[in-house]
Design a protein around this motif. Sequence first.
Motif: not given
Length: 373
Positions: A1-2, A21-27
């Motif tokens: 995560d950021t 907003e920087l999450r891409d769903g792979s977290e």
Amino acid sequence: DTIVIRKAGDVIPEVLGPVVELRDGSERAFIMPTHCPECGSPLAPAKEGDIDLRCPNTRSCPAQVRGRVEHIGSRGALDIEGLGEVSAAALTHPLRPEVPPLVTEAGLFDLRAEDLFPIDVEVRDAETGLVRLDADGEPDARSPFRRQRRAPLEGRAPTASRPDPVFDPERPFDGDADFILSAAAYELLDNLERAKTKELWRFLVALSIRHVGPVAARALAQWFGSIDAIRAASREELAAVEGVGPIIADAIIDWFEVDWHVEIVERWAAAGAQLSTPGHPGPGAAVVSGGVLEGVTVVATGTLEGYTREGAQEAIMAAGGKAASSVSKKTDFVAAGPGAGSKLAKAEELGVRIIDAAQFRILVEQGPAALGE
């Protein structure tokens, strides 16, 4: 995560939250591990009331042994050149031999050339920590303490731990005529020999006693004069030393109650390590340094150019001053650099004199008078 963090205190940052907003769903959600990733021991608090989980296998966990050996060689401890991250891993967790030269740090000063010669280590990527593979897909292995034989080098003088020339063509190890001990191996042995006469406080830091850093170690060394005297002291006697207190006193007593800890001290002493201060008058008679900061209390906070956190404390103590960890009315100076936090605010509140990195260097080298009013 950021995540977003901020400087909330002098050391530990505060996590404000994720940048969604920087999450891409792979977290995926973090799950606290239940077992040590190195030795498999069940994780648990070190003592009742602790929040953090630790591996209880302190004696044999490869990661802990490796970390302690690296710590011994660090600048804040015995400052042994050549005993860093790579050497610590080679000595405690080699690819070969099966039994490492150091099962614990107790055997550090017993190391011989014959112990170093057969060591092979896996080469790991500096960024990922993963083992590198060779062209055949096998782990890439190196031999840090031996090299291929070449012509003898003239003019290399023998030393105490190197009784014959480094490149003696008549002295192969393990019957291997194609390889000889490397210069790095001899240098490590020489540096270990020199480290045996380092100051007592450095040995105290090197023992990895919880909470015992350079400040407490210097105070203990000055007051008691030997590790034997520290070991024999009561909790009350330890806690009464300025800069120590009850928490550190308990940690020292707990440390010496562990049999393999005592083995470290005994084997280091048997190998010739100087675990006392020559000429010290005995417990209760602190040795006065007589430095330019004698009787002066200094707090260092923030980033001081030219000094690490430990380096600033060492500079204060080496000049005979007291390196305090908190600001009070008894504080004479606060050396503050970028990132100084609550200690700077406290100094301003109490009217304690605040100096910058350049003035701090003058203070520890020449004393308060050199700063003027």
